[in-house]
Design an enzyme around this catalytic site. Structure first.
Site, PDB file in Angstrom:
ATOM      1  CB  SER A 166      -1.139   6.790  15.743  1.00 26.64           C
ATOM      2  OG  SER A 166      -2.545   6.942  15.674  1.00 26.64           O
ATOM      3  CG  ASP A 264      -2.903   3.540   8.458  1.00 25.50           C
ATOM      4  OD1 ASP A 264      -4.028   3.477   8.997  1.00 25.50           O
ATOM      5  OD2 ASP A 264      -2.027   4.357   8.784  1.00 25.50           O
ATOM      6  CG  HIS A 296      -3.207   3.221  12.305  1.00 34.28           C
ATOM      7  ND1 HIS A 296      -2.619   4.248  11.598  1.00 34.28           N
ATOM      8  CD2 HIS A 296      -3.418   3.704  13.558  1.00 34.28           C
ATOM      9  CE1 HIS A 296      -2.491   5.305  12.380  1.00 34.28           C
ATOM     10  NE2 HIS A 296      -2.955   4.998  13.573  1.00 34.28           N
TER      11      HIS A 296
END
Length: 321
Positions: A166, A264, A296
């Protein structure tokens, strides 16, 4: 005003109009395991920035610690940057501790997990600057005379990998770009981007979500991380993939692994990054791992899941290759 919510990103965090932030995830501190190995891995915390009271957590296979430096074998070095949208999580949260223990056990590497100051108290670009300082601190051990014994004795500086998920994937990309500009790219063997946090005002391709609510949510989260950005989500820190003005051909490494998840919101950005890198003129090798039916960083939320094991094994394979 202190109770009026400006941004509600539950279940992760809330930001109030007064400027106060309430972090709802990622604040639990998991102690290092220097005396009690976990899955054959020991860990300890070391200060890298006394000025800002910032530390790293170092992970080492237990057998290497007990052998000290007597066998002479050096280990690949993984420098990891945690995710959380630049706002939540730390290098010491149970999520990242567990992931790094699993990765070190599988890869047989030495890992340094970096803690950096977080927005909104410390907005972008501060997380990038802290992360660069941490990388420079790690590289200061090349001579074998740095402050951290485990790095001095066990790190193979011919096999250094930057990695993150991320926001940490975003950071890893930008550090590899900076490594090239600063002339230390020869020290970076590879970069691992797990569900990288890239975005832009315009969808990167026809498959990226057009859901306005989702896109506004991403924009609101970026404003929390980077309130002073004049370009919003088209900021070059964030819009790496879609912006034609952002050149990534100077990525300072020879190999890249990009992990994306089919469900995601950011998956198309990750795949777009791969496509852009391939057509940029960059001369390295890029691999893609796509996880179906996952959102995600869900593999981090359930470290014992099948997909979590797949990610750990792929990262380990990439490091050992």
């Amino acid at each position: 005003m202190d109770n009026e919510i400006a941004v509600d990103n539950s279940p992760a965090y809330r930001v109030y109009k007064s400027g106060r932030i309430e972090r709802l995830l990622g604040e639990t501190f998991k102690p290092p395991s220097s005396l009690t190995p976990e899955n054959g891995v020991v860990s300890k915390d070391t200060l890298y920035s006394p000025e800002h009271n910032l530390s790293v957590r170092i992970f080492l296979p237990e057998k290497k610690d007990s052998a000290a430096a007597t066998d002479g074998e050096k280990l690949p070095l993984l420098v990891y940057f945690h995710g959380g949208g630049f706002v939540i999580e730390t290098a010491f949260s149970p999520t990242y501790h567990a992931f790094l223990v699993s990765t070190v056990a599988a890869a047989g590497c030495l890992a340094v997990s970096v803690d950096y100051r977080r927005a909104p108290e410390f907005p972008i670009p501060i997380p990038y600057e802290d992360s660069w300082d941490a990388l420079r601190w790690v590289l200061s051990h090349i001579s074998g005379a740095g402050p951290a014994r485990w790095i001095n004795e066990h790190a193979d500086f011919g096999r250094v990998f930057l990695a993150g998920d991320s926001a940490g994937g975003n950071i890893s990309h930008h550090l590899a770009m900076r490594a090239k500009r600063e002339g230390v790219d020869s020290l970076i063997s590879g970069v691992i981007l797990i569900h990288p946090y890239f975005w832009g005002k315009a969808p990167v391709d026809e498959l990226e979500t057009r859901d306005e609510a989702k896109r506004r949510n991403v924009e609101a989260r970026w404003r929390v991380a980077s309130p002073n950005s004049e370009d919003g989500v088209d900021d070059p820190f964030f819009n790496v993939v879609g912006s034609e003005s952002v050149d990534i051909s100077g990525l300072g490494c020879g190999r890249v692994l990009v992990v994306v998840a089919g469900d995601d919101t950011f998956a198309r950005q990750g795949l777009g990054y791969v496509a852009k890198l391939e057509r940029s003129g960059w001369e390295g090798e890029v691999e893609v791992m796509e996880i179906k039916d996952e959102g995600h960083v869900h593999h981090l939320k359930d470290p014992d899941s099948y997909n979590a094991r797949k990610v750990v094994n792929k990262v380990a394979e990439f490091i050992r290759k």
